[in-house]
Design an enzyme around this catalytic site. Structure first.
Site, PDB file in Angstrom:
ATOM      1  N   HIS A 162     -35.892  43.237 -13.591  1.00  7.62           N
ATOM      2  CA  HIS A 162     -36.497  42.347 -12.516  1.00  7.62           C
ATOM      3  C   HIS A 162     -35.872  41.048 -12.631  1.00  7.62           C
ATOM      4  O   HIS A 162     -35.321  40.176 -12.162  1.00  7.62           O
ATOM      5  CB  HIS A 162     -37.917  42.280 -12.198  1.00  7.62           C
ATOM      6  CG  HIS A 162     -38.778  43.536 -12.068  1.00  7.62           C
ATOM      7  ND1 HIS A 162     -39.661  44.136 -12.446  1.00  7.62           N
ATOM      8  CD2 HIS A 162     -38.476  44.283 -10.770  1.00  7.62           C
ATOM      9  CE1 HIS A 162     -40.319  45.099 -11.977  1.00  7.62           C
ATOM     10  NE2 HIS A 162     -39.379  45.457 -10.731  1.00  7.62           N
ATOM     11  N   SER A 210     -41.065  49.431 -14.040  1.00  9.90           N
ATOM     12  CA  SER A 210     -42.495  49.153 -14.392  1.00  9.90           C
ATOM     13  C   SER A 210     -43.430  50.252 -14.817  1.00  9.90           C
ATOM     14  O   SER A 210     -44.320  50.251 -15.846  1.00  9.90           O
ATOM     15  CB  SER A 210     -43.200  48.532 -13.193  1.00  9.90           C
ATOM     16  OG  SER A 210     -42.542  47.489 -12.681  1.00  9.90           O
ATOM     17  N   LYS A 228     -51.227  51.525  -3.473  1.00  7.33           N
ATOM     18  CA  LYS A 228     -50.250  52.026  -4.711  1.00  7.33           C
ATOM     19  C   LYS A 228     -51.248  51.854  -5.657  1.00  7.33           C
ATOM     20  O   LYS A 228     -50.867  51.978  -7.047  1.00  7.33           O
ATOM     21  CB  LYS A 228     -48.981  51.081  -4.783  1.00  7.33           C
ATOM     22  CG  LYS A 228     -47.750  51.817  -4.336  1.00  7.33           C
ATOM     23  CD  LYS A 228     -46.569  51.248  -5.010  1.00  7.33           C
ATOM     24  CE  LYS A 228     -45.483  51.924  -4.628  1.00  7.33           C
ATOM     25  NZ  LYS A 228     -44.090  51.305  -5.096  1.00  7.33           N
ATOM     26  N   ARG A 272     -30.393  50.769 -10.064  1.00  4.22           N
ATOM     27  CA  ARG A 272     -30.153  51.352 -11.374  1.00  4.22           C
ATOM     28  C   ARG A 272     -29.306  52.569 -11.288  1.00  4.22           C
ATOM     29  O   ARG A 272     -28.463  52.578 -12.247  1.00  4.22           O
ATOM     30  CB  ARG A 272     -31.480  51.678 -12.141  1.00  4.22           C
ATOM     31  CG  ARG A 272     -32.277  50.390 -12.374  1.00  4.22           C
ATOM     32  CD  ARG A 272     -33.659  50.677 -12.687  1.00  4.22           C
ATOM     33  NE  ARG A 272     -34.319  51.336 -11.286  1.00  4.22           N
ATOM     34  CZ  ARG A 272     -35.555  51.440 -11.211  1.00  4.22           C
ATOM     35  NH1 ARG A 272     -36.758  51.282 -12.065  1.00  4.22           N
ATOM     36  NH2 ARG A 272     -36.225  52.018 -10.165  1.00  4.22           N
TER      37      ARG A 272
HETATM   38  O1  PNS Z   1     -41.043  47.407  -6.553  1.00  2.67           O
HETATM   39  P1  PNS Z   1     -41.078  48.292  -5.624  1.00  2.67           P
HETATM   40  O2  PNS Z   1     -42.480  49.057  -5.498  1.00  2.67           O
HETATM   41  O3  PNS Z   1     -40.015  49.567  -5.298  1.00  2.67           O
HETATM   42  O4  PNS Z   1     -41.104  47.511  -3.962  1.00  2.67           O
HETATM   43  C1  PNS Z   1     -41.379  48.105  -2.722  1.00  2.67           C
HETATM   44  C2  PNS Z   1     -41.473  46.953  -1.561  1.00  2.67           C
HETATM   45  C3  PNS Z   1     -42.587  46.310  -2.014  1.00  2.67           C
HETATM   46  C4  PNS Z   1     -40.225  46.472  -1.476  1.00  2.67           C
HETATM   47  C5  PNS Z   1     -41.593  47.760  -0.398  1.00  2.67           C
HETATM   48  O5  PNS Z   1     -42.713  48.771  -0.360  1.00  2.67           O
HETATM   49  C6  PNS Z   1     -41.787  46.956   0.768  1.00  2.67           C
HETATM   50  O6  PNS Z   1     -41.023  46.109   1.350  1.00  2.67           O
HETATM   51  N1  PNS Z   1     -43.133  46.883   1.029  1.00  2.67           N
HETATM   52  C7  PNS Z   1     -43.580  46.137   2.544  1.00  2.67           C
HETATM   53  C8  PNS Z   1     -44.014  46.892   3.600  1.00  2.67           C
HETATM   54  C9  PNS Z   1     -42.715  47.245   4.566  1.00  2.67           C
HETATM   55  O7  PNS Z   1     -42.379  46.336   5.140  1.00  2.67           O
HETATM   56  N2  PNS Z   1     -42.603  48.612   4.756  1.00  2.67           N
HETATM   57  C10 PNS Z   1     -41.550  49.045   5.452  1.00  2.67           C
HETATM   58  C11 PNS Z   1     -40.239  49.025   4.753  1.00  2.67           C
HETATM   59  S1  PNS Z   1     -39.485  50.583   4.341  1.00  2.67           S
END
Ligand code: PNS
Length: 164
Positions: free
Chosen positions: A18, A129, A42, A91
């Protein structure tokens, strides 16, 4: 204020991977909002305050980086903050399907919002993570995964074997 982008994630916890993406985004864009998703579903290991704290200690020195928590839809938050793009790291091919789906959904929800992908640095392609949590929970060394300044706090929380 120039070009603002948002770098969203769970950051549970932040890793060298990150940090690499955020640092590169900060070199390319005027203002980088690191958005820590307050996702209780989560069941994160670290509270949003802790996750923000780890980010502040690792990328907080970058002058054009702002670290915040956000809830709700990313597309809405990005609009609210005037961000023109989402920055995500890729990745491996295995990331692609999920990332592509998210990018297209976000663009449907907010047609002005693009997603920019940074190819992860080769040395971090395996890192996540979840890997940090898994290794630390079994008492393994996570110094290749997270910076020294946050190592102890992360390790002590996650290590269920207590052999440190
Ligand atoms: O680090 P991560 O867990 O891969 O991040 C995922 C994240 C936080 C970017 C994604 O879950 C997100 O944008 N959540 C916010 C809710 C949202 O907008 N959902 C619809 C988009 S698909």
């Amino acid at each position: 204020m120039g070009r603002t982008v948002i770098c969203p994630g769970s950051f549970d916890p932040v890793t060298f991977g990150h940090i690499d993406i955020i640092t590169r985004a900060a070199g390319m864009f005027d203002h980088v909002i690191v958005g820590v998703f307050i996702n209780m579903e989560k069941k994160p290991n670290f509270t949003v305050e802790e996750r923000i704290g780890f980010l502040k200690r690792t990328v907080g020195h970058l002058p054009n980086v702002e670290i915040v928590g956000f809830d709700g839809l990313l597309a809405d938050y990005a609009r609210e903050r005037g961000a023109t793009a989402i920055v995500r790291g890729l990745r491996a091919v295995s990331d692609f399907e999920y990332e592509f789906q998210m990018a297209l959904t976000n663009r449907k929800l907010n047609p002005e919002l693009d997603t920019v992908f940074f190819a992860s640095d080769a040395q971090y392609t395996y890192l996540s993570s979840s890997i940090v949590k898994n290794v630390a929970s079994l008492g393994g060394d996570i110094s290749n995964f997270v910076p020294a300044c946050i190592y102890d706090e992360i390790f002590e929380r996650l290590n269920t074997k207590g052999n440190h």
